[in-house]
Design an enzyme around this catalytic site. Structure first.
Site, mmCIF file in Angstrom:
data_model
loop_
_atom_site.group_PDB
_atom_site.id
_atom_site.type_symbol
_atom_site.label_atom_id
_atom_site.label_comp_id
_atom_site.label_asym_id
_atom_site.label_seq_id
_atom_site.Cartn_x
_atom_site.Cartn_y
_atom_site.Cartn_z
ATOM 1 N N HIS A 238 50.941 38.269 33.121
ATOM 2 C CA HIS A 238 50.524 39.825 33.295
ATOM 3 C C HIS A 238 50.959 40.146 34.595
ATOM 4 O O HIS A 238 50.835 39.733 35.675
ATOM 5 C CB HIS A 238 49.018 39.792 33.155
ATOM 6 C CG HIS A 238 48.218 39.575 32.057
ATOM 7 N ND1 HIS A 238 47.085 39.246 31.711
ATOM 8 C CD2 HIS A 238 48.995 39.804 30.743
ATOM 9 C CE1 HIS A 238 46.788 39.573 30.327
ATOM 10 N NE2 HIS A 238 47.873 39.719 29.909
ATOM 11 N N HIS A 247 49.109 32.386 37.559
ATOM 12 C CA HIS A 247 48.482 31.666 36.566
ATOM 13 C C HIS A 247 49.570 32.184 35.306
ATOM 14 O O HIS A 247 49.979 33.160 35.225
ATOM 15 C CB HIS A 247 47.109 31.948 36.171
ATOM 16 C CG HIS A 247 46.805 33.484 36.209
ATOM 17 N ND1 HIS A 247 46.332 33.974 37.171
ATOM 18 C CD2 HIS A 247 46.755 34.260 35.157
ATOM 19 C CE1 HIS A 247 46.191 35.151 37.133
ATOM 20 N NE2 HIS A 247 46.245 35.433 35.562
HETATM 21 O O1 G7M Z 1 45.034 39.381 33.717
HETATM 22 P P1 G7M Z 1 45.329 38.153 34.352
HETATM 23 O O2 G7M Z 1 46.777 37.312 34.026
HETATM 24 O O3 G7M Z 1 44.720 37.921 35.805
HETATM 25 O O4 G7M Z 1 44.297 37.351 33.347
HETATM 26 C C1 G7M Z 1 43.436 36.144 34.020
HETATM 27 C C2 G7M Z 1 43.002 35.395 32.575
HETATM 28 O O5 G7M Z 1 42.200 34.520 33.171
HETATM 29 C C3 G7M Z 1 42.346 36.127 31.824
HETATM 30 O O6 G7M Z 1 42.953 35.708 30.437
HETATM 31 C C4 G7M Z 1 40.872 35.609 31.638
HETATM 32 O O7 G7M Z 1 40.255 35.696 30.402
HETATM 33 C C5 G7M Z 1 40.891 34.375 32.456
HETATM 34 N N1 G7M Z 1 39.692 33.714 33.075
HETATM 35 C C6 G7M Z 1 39.025 34.732 33.987
HETATM 36 N N2 G7M Z 1 37.841 34.126 34.427
HETATM 37 C C7 G7M Z 1 37.039 34.618 35.434
HETATM 38 C C8 G7M Z 1 37.953 32.958 33.854
HETATM 39 C C9 G7M Z 1 37.162 31.591 34.089
HETATM 40 O O8 G7M Z 1 36.159 31.600 34.772
HETATM 41 N N3 G7M Z 1 37.525 30.516 33.505
HETATM 42 C C10 G7M Z 1 38.678 30.411 32.402
HETATM 43 N N4 G7M Z 1 38.773 29.528 31.561
HETATM 44 N N5 G7M Z 1 39.416 31.663 32.425
HETATM 45 C C11 G7M Z 1 39.141 32.744 33.015
#
Ligand code: G7M
Length: 331
Positions: A238, A247
């Site tokens: 993203h 990530h």
């Molecule tokens: O928009 P961005 O590329 O930053 O996306 C971050 C991703 O991490 C999203 O798809 C969220 O649903 C995922 N995500 C966020 N958190 C807080 C968690 C978490 O605590 N555990 C997991 N497994 N995924 C998360």
């Protein structure tokens, strides 16, 4: 979860999307802000023992006309294989979370290298705090969500974190219920912490990303018994991300995406990132203009992107929006 939900005191609806069947609610749990997101789950077509139609328990016909019949239905549900919905709770929620989940006007922004350095980079530096990234740290080093981890690669380092630049973890994203493979949504978190986002990628990261891409495509199908093949995974990052620790999103190609998550203006295919790094100069993504969608609630909008967009439109010779006349004025 049960205890959190029973203590939830509803205040208002933040967003409601009939297409994705998601509703986000704002309220309080023990006087602290909380966001509850409810998403109706998809049908589980992988379960051969139970066709979707045999799950229909009761119907009430709405109408019938010639060869067409339609009704509302009750479906048999069970918590393991046929849950009715997925529930997410953020508690205590910060004002950043509340603004993110709230329905808002969206704009297309052209983030030039200059705009990044002047407005975005200082804000990113504020975002990459231990508190904001605690969930990432917990997964990488504290055993959080351990039982859900699909694949963990320390890249030869006995002590993850020390010299494990190539290491990464793949696990179900918070967005996935873990049931329907049609909606498979994984996230790969890297151990290295010197890359916050796409902007930090340089040509020398290219081989690392190629390796990551290949390992994700080799490992994920094997973890799901080859129900999906490597070319059925949409692998992307993203920009801008919500969390500034690099990530990668790994999603079933059939998944239409929740909200704008895989839409143009947010998702960039990892393959395209790798290709671009081969063409960009030494500064890599620092040299590129990146165009993306941003909501008016995003802090960056008020911290400079709104003014930048106005100036860009003027410079491009785009006529200003005519003032909207109310009914009395126009008649
Ligand atoms: O928009 P961005 O590329 O930053 O996306 C971050 C991703 O991490 C999203 O798809 C969220 O649903 C995922 N995500 C966020 N958190 C807080 C968690 C978490 O605590 N555990 C997991 N497994 N995924 C998360």
């Amino acid at each position: 979860m049960d205890s959190l939900l029973s203590r939830f005191e509803f205040v208002r609806v933040l967003d409601s999307n009939p297409q994705t069947k998601v509703v986000s609610l704002y309220g309080h749990v023990d006087d602290q802000p909380a966001i509850v997101t409810l998403e109706k789950t998809h049908f589980n077509t992988e379960d051969a023992s139970c066709s979707c139609v045999s799950a229909v328990q009761e119907t009430r016909e709405i109408a019938a006309n010639d060869i067409y019949h339609w009704a509302v239905a009750l479906l048999k549900q069970d918590i393991l294989h046929h849950p009715a919905a997925k529930v997410n709770v953020i508690w205590p929620a910060t004002p950043v979370h509340v603004r993110k989940y709230e329905q808002q006007a969206l704009h297309l922004v052209r983030e030039t290298p200059e705009l990044y350095q002047r407005v975005v980079a200082p804000w990113v530096a504020e975002q990459a705090t231990p508190a904001r990234l605690r969930w990432v740290h917990n997964i990488l080093y504290e055993g959080a969500e351990q039982e859900r981890v699909v694949y963990r690669d320390f890249a030869g380092s006995a002590a993850p974190g020390a010299g494990s630049d190539d290491g990464f973890v793949v696990l179900p994203d918070m967005k996935w219920d873990g049931v329907s493979l049609d909606a498979l949504y994984l996230v790969a978190l890297v151990y290295r912490d010197d890359v916050r986002s796409l902007r930090d990628l340089r040509p020398h990261h290219r081989d690392w990303l190629i390796g990551l891409n290949n390992r994700i495509r080799a490992v994920v199908p094997a973890c799901y018994n080859y129900a999906l093949h490597a070319d059925e995974l949409r692998i992307f990052v993203h920009y801008p991300p919500s969390y500034y620790h690099f990530h990668i999103h790994v999603v079933n190609i059939r998944h239409p995406g929740l909200g704008d998550g895989i839409a143009a203006g947010r998702a960039v295919l990892l393959e395209d990132v790798i290709e671009s790094l081969g063409l960009l100069g030494e500064g890599g993504y620092l040299e590129r203009t990146l165009t993306y969608v941003i909501g008016e609630n995003h802090e960056l909008w008020s911290r400079g992107l709104q003014d930048a967009v106005a100036r860009q439109l003027e410079k491009d010779g785009i006529p200003k929006r005519p003032p909207v006349l109310n009914r009395e004025e126009s008649s």
